[in-house]
Design a protein around this motif. Structure first.
Motif, PDB file in Angstrom:
ATOM      1  N   LEU A  28       0.829  -1.202   0.000  1.00 64.58           N
ATOM      2  CA  LEU A  28       0.000   0.000   0.000  1.00 64.58           C
ATOM      3  C   LEU A  28       0.867   1.257   0.000  1.00 64.58           C
ATOM      4  O   LEU A  28       0.534   2.248  -0.648  1.00 64.58           O
ATOM      5  CB  LEU A  28      -0.916  -0.025   1.224  1.00 64.58           C
ATOM      6  N   HIS A  29       2.015   1.190   0.677  1.00 64.91           N
ATOM      7  CA  HIS A  29       2.902   2.351   0.745  1.00 64.91           C
ATOM      8  C   HIS A  29       3.462   2.704  -0.630  1.00 64.91           C
ATOM      9  O   HIS A  29       3.477   3.876  -1.016  1.00 64.91           O
ATOM     10  CB  HIS A  29       4.041   2.088   1.736  1.00 64.91           C
ATOM     11  N   SER A  30       3.911   1.707  -1.381  1.00 64.30           N
ATOM     12  CA  SER A  30       4.484   1.994  -2.700  1.00 64.30           C
ATOM     13  C   SER A  30       3.407   2.469  -3.666  1.00 64.30           C
ATOM     14  O   SER A  30       3.660   3.317  -4.526  1.00 64.30           O
ATOM     15  CB  SER A  30       5.208   0.763  -3.258  1.00 64.30           C
ATOM     16  N   THR A  31       2.185   1.949  -3.533  1.00 65.53           N
ATOM     17  CA  THR A  31       1.088   2.398  -4.376  1.00 65.53           C
ATOM     18  C   THR A  31       0.763   3.855  -4.089  1.00 65.53           C
ATOM     19  O   THR A  31       0.563   4.647  -5.012  1.00 65.53           O
ATOM     20  CB  THR A  31      -0.164   1.527  -4.152  1.00 65.53           C
ATOM     21  N   ALA A  32       0.716   4.215  -2.819  1.00 71.37           N
ATOM     22  CA  ALA A  32       0.436   5.598  -2.434  1.00 71.37           C
ATOM     23  C   ALA A  32       1.539   6.529  -2.936  1.00 71.37           C
ATOM     24  O   ALA A  32       1.256   7.636  -3.408  1.00 71.37           O
ATOM     25  CB  ALA A  32       0.297   5.703  -0.926  1.00 71.37           C
ATOM     26  N   ALA A  33       2.775   6.079  -2.870  1.00 71.45           N
ATOM     27  CA  ALA A  33       3.888   6.905  -3.349  1.00 71.45           C
ATOM     28  C   ALA A  33       3.785   7.139  -4.851  1.00 71.45           C
ATOM     29  O   ALA A  33       4.058   8.247  -5.334  1.00 71.45           O
ATOM     30  CB  ALA A  33       5.217   6.239  -3.007  1.00 71.45           C
ATOM     31  N   GLN A  34       3.379   6.118  -5.591  1.00 72.77           N
ATOM     32  CA  GLN A  34       3.213   6.283  -7.042  1.00 72.77           C
ATOM     33  C   GLN A  34       2.090   7.265  -7.350  1.00 72.77           C
ATOM     34  O   GLN A  34       2.208   8.075  -8.265  1.00 72.77           O
ATOM     35  CB  GLN A  34       2.935   4.935  -7.695  1.00 72.77           C
ATOM     36  N   LEU A  35       0.991   7.201  -6.602  1.00 74.60           N
ATOM     37  CA  LEU A  35      -0.114   8.122  -6.826  1.00 74.60           C
ATOM     38  C   LEU A  35       0.285   9.560  -6.520  1.00 74.60           C
ATOM     39  O   LEU A  35      -0.103  10.480  -7.239  1.00 74.60           O
ATOM     40  CB  LEU A  35      -1.319   7.711  -5.980  1.00 74.60           C
ATOM     41  N   VAL A  36       1.080   9.741  -5.480  1.00 69.95           N
ATOM     42  CA  VAL A  36       1.553  11.087  -5.148  1.00 69.95           C
ATOM     43  C   VAL A  36       2.451  11.615  -6.259  1.00 69.95           C
ATOM     44  O   VAL A  36       2.359  12.779  -6.657  1.00 69.95           O
ATOM     45  CB  VAL A  36       2.280  11.081  -3.789  1.00 69.95           C
ATOM     46  N   THR A  37       3.293  10.753  -6.802  1.00 65.24           N
ATOM     47  CA  THR A  37       4.174  11.157  -7.901  1.00 65.24           C
ATOM     48  C   THR A  37       3.365  11.550  -9.130  1.00 65.24           C
ATOM     49  O   THR A  37       3.638  12.569  -9.766  1.00 65.24           O
ATOM     50  CB  THR A  37       5.141  10.009  -8.257  1.00 65.24           C
ATOM     51  N   LEU A  38       2.337  10.746  -9.475  1.00 63.81           N
ATOM     52  CA  LEU A  38       1.491  11.075 -10.614  1.00 63.81           C
ATOM     53  C   LEU A  38       0.735  12.376 -10.398  1.00 63.81           C
ATOM     54  O   LEU A  38       0.585  13.183 -11.319  1.00 63.81           O
ATOM     55  CB  LEU A  38       0.504   9.932 -10.871  1.00 63.81           C
ATOM     56  N   ALA A  39       0.270  12.605  -9.181  1.00 67.17           N
ATOM     57  CA  ALA A  39      -0.464  13.834  -8.879  1.00 67.17           C
ATOM     58  C   ALA A  39       0.454  15.048  -9.007  1.00 67.17           C
ATOM     59  O   ALA A  39       0.042  16.108  -9.484  1.00 67.17           O
ATOM     60  CB  ALA A  39      -1.057  13.758  -7.487  1.00 67.17           C
ATOM     61  N   ALA A  40       1.692  14.919  -8.577  1.00 62.44           N
ATOM     62  CA  ALA A  40       2.636  16.033  -8.663  1.00 62.44           C
ATOM     63  C   ALA A  40       2.954  16.360 -10.115  1.00 62.44           C
ATOM     64  O   ALA A  40       3.107  17.523 -10.485  1.00 62.44           O
ATOM     65  CB  ALA A  40       3.911  15.699  -7.902  1.00 62.44           C
ATOM     66  N   GLU A  41       3.036  15.338 -10.971  1.00 58.86           N
ATOM     67  CA  GLU A  41       3.312  15.577 -12.383  1.00 58.86           C
ATOM     68  C   GLU A  41       2.119  16.229 -13.071  1.00 58.86           C
ATOM     69  O   GLU A  41       2.275  16.958 -14.037  1.00 58.86           O
ATOM     70  CB  GLU A  41       3.650  14.259 -13.083  1.00 58.86           C
ATOM     71  N   GLY A  42       0.914  15.971 -12.563  1.00 57.87           N
ATOM     72  CA  GLY A  42      -0.298  16.508 -13.166  1.00 57.87           C
ATOM     73  C   GLY A  42      -0.511  17.985 -12.919  1.00 57.87           C
ATOM     74  O   GLY A  42      -1.372  18.592 -13.536  1.00 57.87           O
ATOM     75  N   GLU A  43       0.266  18.591 -12.037  1.00 59.93           N
ATOM     76  CA  GLU A  43       0.095  20.010 -11.738  1.00 59.93           C
ATOM     77  C   GLU A  43       0.509  20.901 -12.901  1.00 59.93           C
ATOM     78  O   GLU A  43       0.138  22.060 -12.958  1.00 59.93           O
ATOM     79  CB  GLU A  43       0.901  20.385 -10.498  1.00 59.93           C
ATOM     80  N   HIS A  44       1.258  20.378 -13.832  1.00 54.92           N
ATOM     81  CA  HIS A  44       1.756  21.189 -14.936  1.00 54.92           C
ATOM     82  C   HIS A  44       0.869  21.068 -16.167  1.00 54.92           C
ATOM     83  O   HIS A  44       1.324  21.253 -17.277  1.00 54.92           O
ATOM     84  CB  HIS A  44       3.187  20.780 -15.279  1.00 54.92           C
ATOM     85  N   GLY A  45      -0.394  20.766 -15.995  1.00 53.35           N
ATOM     86  CA  GLY A  45      -1.322  20.696 -17.109  1.00 53.35           C
ATOM     87  C   GLY A  45      -1.704  19.276 -17.445  1.00 53.35           C
ATOM     88  O   GLY A  45      -2.834  19.005 -17.778  1.00 53.35           O
ATOM     89  N   GLY A  46      -0.763  18.349 -17.419  1.00 53.90           N
ATOM     90  CA  GLY A  46      -1.061  16.958 -17.651  1.00 53.90           C
ATOM     91  C   GLY A  46      -1.156  16.553 -19.105  1.00 53.90           C
ATOM     92  O   GLY A  46      -1.240  15.376 -19.402  1.00 53.90           O
ATOM     93  N   ASN A  47      -1.174  17.500 -20.025  1.00 58.99           N
ATOM     94  CA  ASN A  47      -1.281  17.161 -21.441  1.00 58.99           C
ATOM     95  C   ASN A  47       0.096  17.086 -22.071  1.00 58.99           C
ATOM     96  O   ASN A  47       0.915  17.986 -21.909  1.00 58.99           O
ATOM     97  CB  ASN A  47      -2.114  18.204 -22.183  1.00 58.99           C
ATOM     98  N   HIS A  48       0.320  16.016 -22.794  1.00 60.54           N
ATOM     99  CA  HIS A  48       1.583  15.880 -23.502  1.00 60.54           C
ATOM    100  C   HIS A  48       1.527  16.742 -24.747  1.00 60.54           C
ATOM    101  O   HIS A  48       0.476  16.922 -25.352  1.00 60.54           O
ATOM    102  CB  HIS A  48       1.827  14.411 -23.862  1.00 60.54           C
TER     103      HIS A  48
END
Length: 53
Positions: free
Chosen positions: A3-23
């Motif tokens: 559960l810890h590694s899954t939560a860490a991955q979700l936090v990483t994805l959320a942080a990357e999404g702050e910049h618009g999220g569109n490639h």
């Protein structure tokens, strides 16, 4: 996977999404048009194979 590694991955994805999220290479008109063509093709195939009419 813990559960810890899954939560860490979700936090990483959320942080990357702050910049618009569109490639840069994704174009909404091309993506939507391609999806429309694929769905129309699937509809046409479905109606051709439907022998219950």
């Amino acid at each position: 996977m813990s559960l810890h590694s899954t939560a860490a991955q979700l936090v990483t994805l959320a942080a990357e999404g702050e910049h618009g999220g569109n490639h840069e290479s994704l174009q909404p008109a091309v993506t939507g048009g391609g999806a429309l063509v694929i769905l129309l093709l699937l509809l046409w195939i479905t109606t051709r194979f439907n022998r219950d009419r």
